[in-house]
Design an enzyme around this catalytic site. Sequence first.
Site, short mmCIF file in Angstrom:
data_model
loop_
_atom_site.label_atom_id
_atom_site.label_comp_id
_atom_site.label_asym_id
_atom_site.label_seq_id
_atom_site.Cartn_x
_atom_site.Cartn_y
_atom_site.Cartn_z
CB CYS A 114 -0.95 0.00 1.20
SG CYS A 114 -2.13 -1.36 1.18
CG HIS A 250 -3.23 3.69 1.70
ND1 HIS A 250 -3.71 3.18 0.52
CD2 HIS A 250 -3.27 2.67 2.61
CE1 HIS A 250 -4.03 1.91 0.70
NE2 HIS A 250 -3.77 1.58 1.94
CG ASN A 280 -6.62 -0.70 0.99
OD1 ASN A 280 -5.88 -0.30 0.11
ND2 ASN A 280 -6.16 -1.09 2.16
#
Length: 323
Positions: A114, A250, A280
Amino acid sequence: MTRRAVVIGVGHYLPDRVVPNSYFESTLDTSDDWIQSRSGIQRRHFAAEGQTTSELATHAALAALADAGLVADDIDAIILATSTADLTFPSAATMVQSALGMKKGFAFDLQAVCAGFVYALSTANAMILSGQAKRMLVIGAETFSRIMDWTDRSTCVLFGDGAGALVIEAQDGTGTAADRGILSTDLNSDGQYKDLLYVDGGVSTQTTGHLRMQGNQVFRHAVEKLASSAETALEKAGLTAADVDWVVPHQANIRIISGTAKKMGLSMDRVVVTVQDHGNTSAASIPLALSVGRDRGQINPGDLIVTEAIGGGLAWGAVVLRW
């Protein structure tokens, strides 16, 4: 004069299939209310059968090139941040290079889960500052739906697929924080936390794995580490949180996003939030949010932006840039 890596184009791509939270109610002990209350996610996009990460990345790259008014041969290099490349090798970035018809330069993948886009943007910045390249495509693209355990309600409801891309170009600046472009970066990792977020398979073990996560532990580390990295990057640029126009984090979980903003002393009206629509998307989430934020009219030329992300490794970092 000081060389800066300046954003001159941005674009994104999302697969056509939109998956609402209600999709999971027939197969898992979960609900729309449960998912939203714990993550802020309402829907996400899943790639179609046979649709690859490099295909998503190519669409985002084309959008960014069109936004910059450029064609593929104007680009010297491609960095693709992904943990879900099409093949073990060659890199998905070289597949994008081929799909774009780019006959020169170089392309490679970068994997920091990520945090991948922050790492890729920092790497591209270093290449531009060193003179290795003049114009670069920096892409984040993922098909995380391919590595989900569909029986694990704590993970499979959180992730989605998508891609975002930036075109960055070497330009002269004054060497002050008033310059457009990347002003500072901060990267970190700590491998002792590997078991908090990982995939339980891989090439060297000859297994096909699924994503595993200790969500509470990741949350505990995320807020502190993200805020600290953002503050460090701002300090390197001679700035403070009070100078920030937008945090583009993020997009993992609304509680992490809001907790990090609070720790930085910033209100949520200065945070670009897209997690409700995309879930996500790992390394794709920051460039996706930058592109959507620009399209919404939130992000404008001259705005000071902080991006920050944390992912498996644990790996985390932040970038300060002026749009």
